[in-house]
Design a protein around this motif. Sequence first.
Motif, PDB file in Angstrom:
ATOM      1  N   ALA A   1     -50.171 -25.628  59.743  1.00 63.97           N
ATOM      2  CA  ALA A   1     -50.463 -24.394  59.020  1.00 63.97           C
ATOM      3  C   ALA A   1     -50.245 -23.250  59.994  1.00 63.97           C
ATOM      4  O   ALA A   1     -50.322 -23.423  61.211  1.00 63.97           O
ATOM      5  CB  ALA A   1     -51.896 -24.386  58.494  1.00 63.97           C
ATOM      6  N   ARG A   2     -49.980 -22.066  59.489  1.00 62.73           N
ATOM      7  CA  ARG A   2     -49.674 -20.940  60.359  1.00 62.73           C
ATOM      8  C   ARG A   2     -50.760 -20.665  61.395  1.00 62.73           C
ATOM      9  O   ARG A   2     -50.451 -20.421  62.575  1.00 62.73           O
ATOM     10  CB  ARG A   2     -49.399 -19.697  59.522  1.00 62.73           C
ATOM     11  N   PRO A   3     -52.048 -20.708  61.026  1.00 66.41           N
ATOM     12  CA  PRO A   3     -53.076 -20.460  62.051  1.00 66.41           C
ATOM     13  C   PRO A   3     -53.094 -21.503  63.165  1.00 66.41           C
ATOM     14  O   PRO A   3     -53.709 -21.282  64.211  1.00 66.41           O
ATOM     15  CB  PRO A   3     -54.383 -20.492  61.253  1.00 66.41           C
ATOM     16  N   ALA A   4     -52.433 -22.640  62.947  1.00 65.65           N
ATOM     17  CA  ALA A   4     -52.409 -23.674  63.985  1.00 65.65           C
ATOM     18  C   ALA A   4     -51.596 -23.254  65.201  1.00 65.65           C
ATOM     19  O   ALA A   4     -51.814 -23.781  66.297  1.00 65.65           O
ATOM     20  CB  ALA A   4     -51.833 -24.976  63.410  1.00 65.65           C
ATOM     21  N   ALA A   5     -50.678 -22.307  65.020  1.00 65.78           N
ATOM     22  CA  ALA A   5     -49.795 -21.918  66.123  1.00 65.78           C
ATOM     23  C   ALA A   5     -50.568 -21.338  67.310  1.00 65.78           C
ATOM     24  O   ALA A   5     -50.482 -21.869  68.427  1.00 65.78           O
ATOM     25  CB  ALA A   5     -48.733 -20.939  65.627  1.00 65.78           C
ATOM     26  N   PRO A   6     -51.342 -20.253  67.129  1.00 69.73           N
ATOM     27  CA  PRO A   6     -52.065 -19.717  68.288  1.00 69.73           C
ATOM     28  C   PRO A   6     -53.139 -20.660  68.805  1.00 69.73           C
ATOM     29  O   PRO A   6     -53.367 -20.735  70.019  1.00 69.73           O
ATOM     30  CB  PRO A   6     -52.668 -18.410  67.748  1.00 69.73           C
ATOM     31  N   LEU A   7     -53.791 -21.386  67.895  1.00 70.01           N
ATOM     32  CA  LEU A   7     -54.839 -22.299  68.344  1.00 70.01           C
ATOM     33  C   LEU A   7     -54.267 -23.435  69.175  1.00 70.01           C
ATOM     34  O   LEU A   7     -54.856 -23.848  70.184  1.00 70.01           O
ATOM     35  CB  LEU A   7     -55.587 -22.861  67.128  1.00 70.01           C
ATOM     36  N   THR A   8     -53.102 -23.938  68.784  1.00 73.43           N
ATOM     37  CA  THR A   8     -52.481 -25.034  69.518  1.00 73.43           C
ATOM     38  C   THR A   8     -52.039 -24.591  70.899  1.00 73.43           C
ATOM     39  O   THR A   8     -52.238 -25.311  71.887  1.00 73.43           O
ATOM     40  CB  THR A   8     -51.274 -25.587  68.733  1.00 73.43           C
ATOM     41  N   THR A   9     -51.426 -23.417  70.993  1.00 73.03           N
ATOM     42  CA  THR A   9     -50.988 -22.948  72.308  1.00 73.03           C
ATOM     43  C   THR A   9     -52.189 -22.694  73.213  1.00 73.03           C
ATOM     44  O   THR A   9     -52.121 -22.922  74.430  1.00 73.03           O
ATOM     45  CB  THR A   9     -50.119 -21.686  72.184  1.00 73.03           C
ATOM     46  N   PHE A  10     -53.303 -22.223  72.640  1.00 75.79           N
ATOM     47  CA  PHE A  10     -54.514 -22.063  73.450  1.00 75.79           C
ATOM     48  C   PHE A  10     -54.975 -23.415  73.983  1.00 75.79           C
ATOM     49  O   PHE A  10     -55.309 -23.561  75.165  1.00 75.79           O
ATOM     50  CB  PHE A  10     -55.636 -21.435  72.614  1.00 75.79           C
ATOM     51  N   LEU A  11     -55.014 -24.420  73.120  1.00 72.68           N
ATOM     52  CA  LEU A  11     -55.461 -25.749  73.543  1.00 72.68           C
ATOM     53  C   LEU A  11     -54.537 -26.337  74.598  1.00 72.68           C
ATOM     54  O   LEU A  11     -54.991 -27.023  75.524  1.00 72.68           O
ATOM     55  CB  LEU A  11     -55.559 -26.674  72.333  1.00 72.68           C
ATOM     56  N   VAL A  12     -53.250 -26.072  74.486  1.00 72.81           N
ATOM     57  CA  VAL A  12     -52.297 -26.532  75.504  1.00 72.81           C
ATOM     58  C   VAL A  12     -52.626 -25.905  76.860  1.00 72.81           C
ATOM     59  O   VAL A  12     -52.638 -26.577  77.896  1.00 72.81           O
ATOM     60  CB  VAL A  12     -50.851 -26.194  75.084  1.00 72.81           C
ATOM     61  N   GLY A  13     -52.903 -24.601  76.850  1.00 74.43           N
ATOM     62  CA  GLY A  13     -53.270 -23.944  78.093  1.00 74.43           C
ATOM     63  C   GLY A  13     -54.544 -24.502  78.684  1.00 74.43           C
ATOM     64  O   GLY A  13     -54.650 -24.712  79.896  1.00 74.43           O
ATOM     65  N   TYR A  14     -55.527 -24.769  77.829  1.00 77.44           N
ATOM     66  CA  TYR A  14     -56.800 -25.318  78.292  1.00 77.44           C
ATOM     67  C   TYR A  14     -56.596 -26.718  78.868  1.00 77.44           C
ATOM     68  O   TYR A  14     -57.131 -27.050  79.934  1.00 77.44           O
ATOM     69  CB  TYR A  14     -57.795 -25.349  77.146  1.00 77.44           C
ATOM     70  N   ALA A  15     -55.800 -27.524  78.166  1.00 72.27           N
ATOM     71  CA  ALA A  15     -55.533 -28.888  78.649  1.00 72.27           C
ATOM     72  C   ALA A  15     -54.812 -28.859  79.988  1.00 72.27           C
ATOM     73  O   ALA A  15     -55.117 -29.648  80.889  1.00 72.27           O
ATOM     74  CB  ALA A  15     -54.707 -29.645  77.618  1.00 72.27           C
ATOM     75  N   ALA A  16     -53.848 -27.947  80.133  1.00 76.66           N
ATOM     76  CA  ALA A  16     -53.115 -27.838  81.397  1.00 76.66           C
ATOM     77  C   ALA A  16     -54.064 -27.468  82.534  1.00 76.66           C
ATOM     78  O   ALA A  16     -53.979 -28.004  83.640  1.00 76.66           O
ATOM     79  CB  ALA A  16     -52.005 -26.799  81.273  1.00 76.66           C
ATOM     80  N   ALA A  17     -54.998 -26.551  82.255  1.00 77.51           N
ATOM     81  CA  ALA A  17     -55.973 -26.161  83.278  1.00 77.51           C
ATOM     82  C   ALA A  17     -56.863 -27.337  83.672  1.00 77.51           C
ATOM     83  O   ALA A  17     -57.192 -27.511  84.848  1.00 77.51           O
ATOM     84  CB  ALA A  17     -56.825 -25.004  82.770  1.00 77.51           C
ATOM     85  N   GLN A  18     -57.231 -28.163  82.684  1.00 78.09           N
ATOM     86  CA  GLN A  18     -58.072 -29.326  82.955  1.00 78.09           C
ATOM     87  C   GLN A  18     -57.362 -30.353  83.831  1.00 78.09           C
ATOM     88  O   GLN A  18     -57.997 -31.156  84.500  1.00 78.09           O
ATOM     89  CB  GLN A  18     -58.490 -29.995  81.638  1.00 78.09           C
ATOM     90  N   HIS A  19     -56.030 -30.318  83.813  1.00 78.15           N
ATOM     91  CA  HIS A  19     -55.240 -31.270  84.598  1.00 78.15           C
ATOM     92  C   HIS A  19     -54.607 -30.605  85.819  1.00 78.15           C
ATOM     93  O   HIS A  19     -53.540 -31.019  86.268  1.00 78.15           O
ATOM     94  CB  HIS A  19     -54.162 -31.913  83.720  1.00 78.15           C
ATOM     95  N   GLY A  20     -55.257 -29.595  86.337  1.00 74.25           N
ATOM     96  CA  GLY A  20     -54.806 -29.007  87.593  1.00 74.25           C
ATOM     97  C   GLY A  20     -53.940 -27.791  87.458  1.00 74.25           C
ATOM     98  O   GLY A  20     -53.588 -27.162  88.462  1.00 74.25           O
ATOM     99  N   GLY A  21     -53.532 -27.431  86.247  1.00 73.56           N
ATOM    100  CA  GLY A  21     -52.696 -26.249  86.059  1.00 73.56           C
ATOM    101  C   GLY A  21     -51.297 -26.460  86.605  1.00 73.56           C
ATOM    102  O   GLY A  21     -50.903 -27.567  86.975  1.00 73.56           O
ATOM    103  N   GLY A  22     -50.527 -25.385  86.638  1.00 78.01           N
ATOM    104  CA  GLY A  22     -49.152 -25.463  87.121  1.00 78.01           C
ATOM    105  C   GLY A  22     -48.163 -25.672  85.997  1.00 78.01           C
ATOM    106  O   GLY A  22     -48.524 -26.134  84.901  1.00 78.01           O
ATOM    107  N   PRO A  23     -46.896 -25.336  86.231  1.00 70.90           N
ATOM    108  CA  PRO A  23     -45.872 -25.452  85.188  1.00 70.90           C
ATOM    109  C   PRO A  23     -45.720 -26.860  84.640  1.00 70.90           C
ATOM    110  O   PRO A  23     -45.495 -27.056  83.447  1.00 70.90           O
ATOM    111  CB  PRO A  23     -44.592 -24.992  85.909  1.00 70.90           C
ATOM    112  N   GLU A  24     -45.864 -27.863  85.516  1.00 72.32           N
ATOM    113  CA  GLU A  24     -45.691 -29.249  85.056  1.00 72.32           C
ATOM    114  C   GLU A  24     -46.792 -29.637  84.070  1.00 72.32           C
ATOM    115  O   GLU A  24     -46.523 -30.291  83.056  1.00 72.32           O
ATOM    116  CB  GLU A  24     -45.702 -30.213  86.254  1.00 72.32           C
ATOM    117  N   ALA A  25     -48.022 -29.223  84.367  1.00 71.94           N
ATOM    118  CA  ALA A  25     -49.138 -29.551  83.466  1.00 71.94           C
ATOM    119  C   ALA A  25     -48.972 -28.854  82.125  1.00 71.94           C
ATOM    120  O   ALA A  25     -49.248 -29.435  81.064  1.00 71.94           O
ATOM    121  CB  ALA A  25     -50.470 -29.152  84.115  1.00 71.94           C
TER     122      ALA A  25
END
Length: 326
Positions: free
Chosen positions: A258-282
């Motif tokens: 659904a359209r609202p899933a777009a910003p929420l998903t990208t936020f969750l991706v950023g949060y997940a990347a931070a939880q795994h050490g951050g960086g472009p690879e994460a």
Amino acid sequence: MNVYESDRAPARAAWPEFDAVVLAGGAARRLGGADKPGLRVGGRSLLDGVLSACAEATATVVVAEPRPTARPVRWAREDPPGGGPLAALDAGLARTTAPLVAVLSADLPFLRRATVHRLLETLTGPTSEALFTGAPPERIDGVLLVDGEGRWQPLVACYRSEVLRRELALLAEENGGTAGLPLRALTRRLELAAVPDPLASFDCDTWNDIATARSRIREHEHVLEEWITAVKDELGIDLDVDTRALLDLARDAAHGVARPAAPLTTFLVGYAAAQHGGGPEAVAEAARKAASLAVRRGEEQAAAEAQDAGPATESTPDSATGSDDG
């Protein structure tokens, strides 16, 4: 002054070691004495925009009264305050150590890192687009931008630090100091090259210039890049990510869920990347997983819709027009 084009290719693509000196202490008389470095274009101050453009510098010195900035800097002040751009450059250069120095004014809303790299690249390995004075390319002391009216801009430039120090010392000795001297007193002693770039060399001297910059930045072809850079500066992060991959993820989430899933998903991706050490690879790995999930979800939804549509329903005896009864 004879001008000719060099046909030599760039010598290297990596960033050479350099410092930056940003002159931000002018009187801004044509702006009625306004705090020009603090004026905002595209949501951030002119000074912060220039600091972002020279973020790869080993050290950045701002010649002005200290103020809050998005990036850490060193501060310097010309003596006396208000002594002019040459005195400001002298004060800023005294706090640098790198062999090359980017010299920039604080009112360049369209200056980008790529432009600073281009100047350094031309200085260390002249490019075919550069215009030169009479000196051979390998002996140039600095590279400047040329604005839309063909004027060479010494405050959007990169120089060899040793040469600047030597010539500034000679000027100070000859004139009893550098205060009040124009920039051309220095530049006419140097062997210079120039690179045309009407956009990056656009500076803001008047309120009309500010209005033009604010209008153009909304229409600029790199508006998304501008926004991402501004957000990263505002949040105090320095991370290079695959923008296209994140945009594709947002599209897949919007279409597959659904359209609202777009910003929420990208936020969750950023949060997940931070939880795994951050960086472009994460970020890339989290985006890949989320995109795959969104695509699977979309395929499943498409299959369900196709099944619901099904083939055309055949008539049954009960629904037939003719009947055996009666």
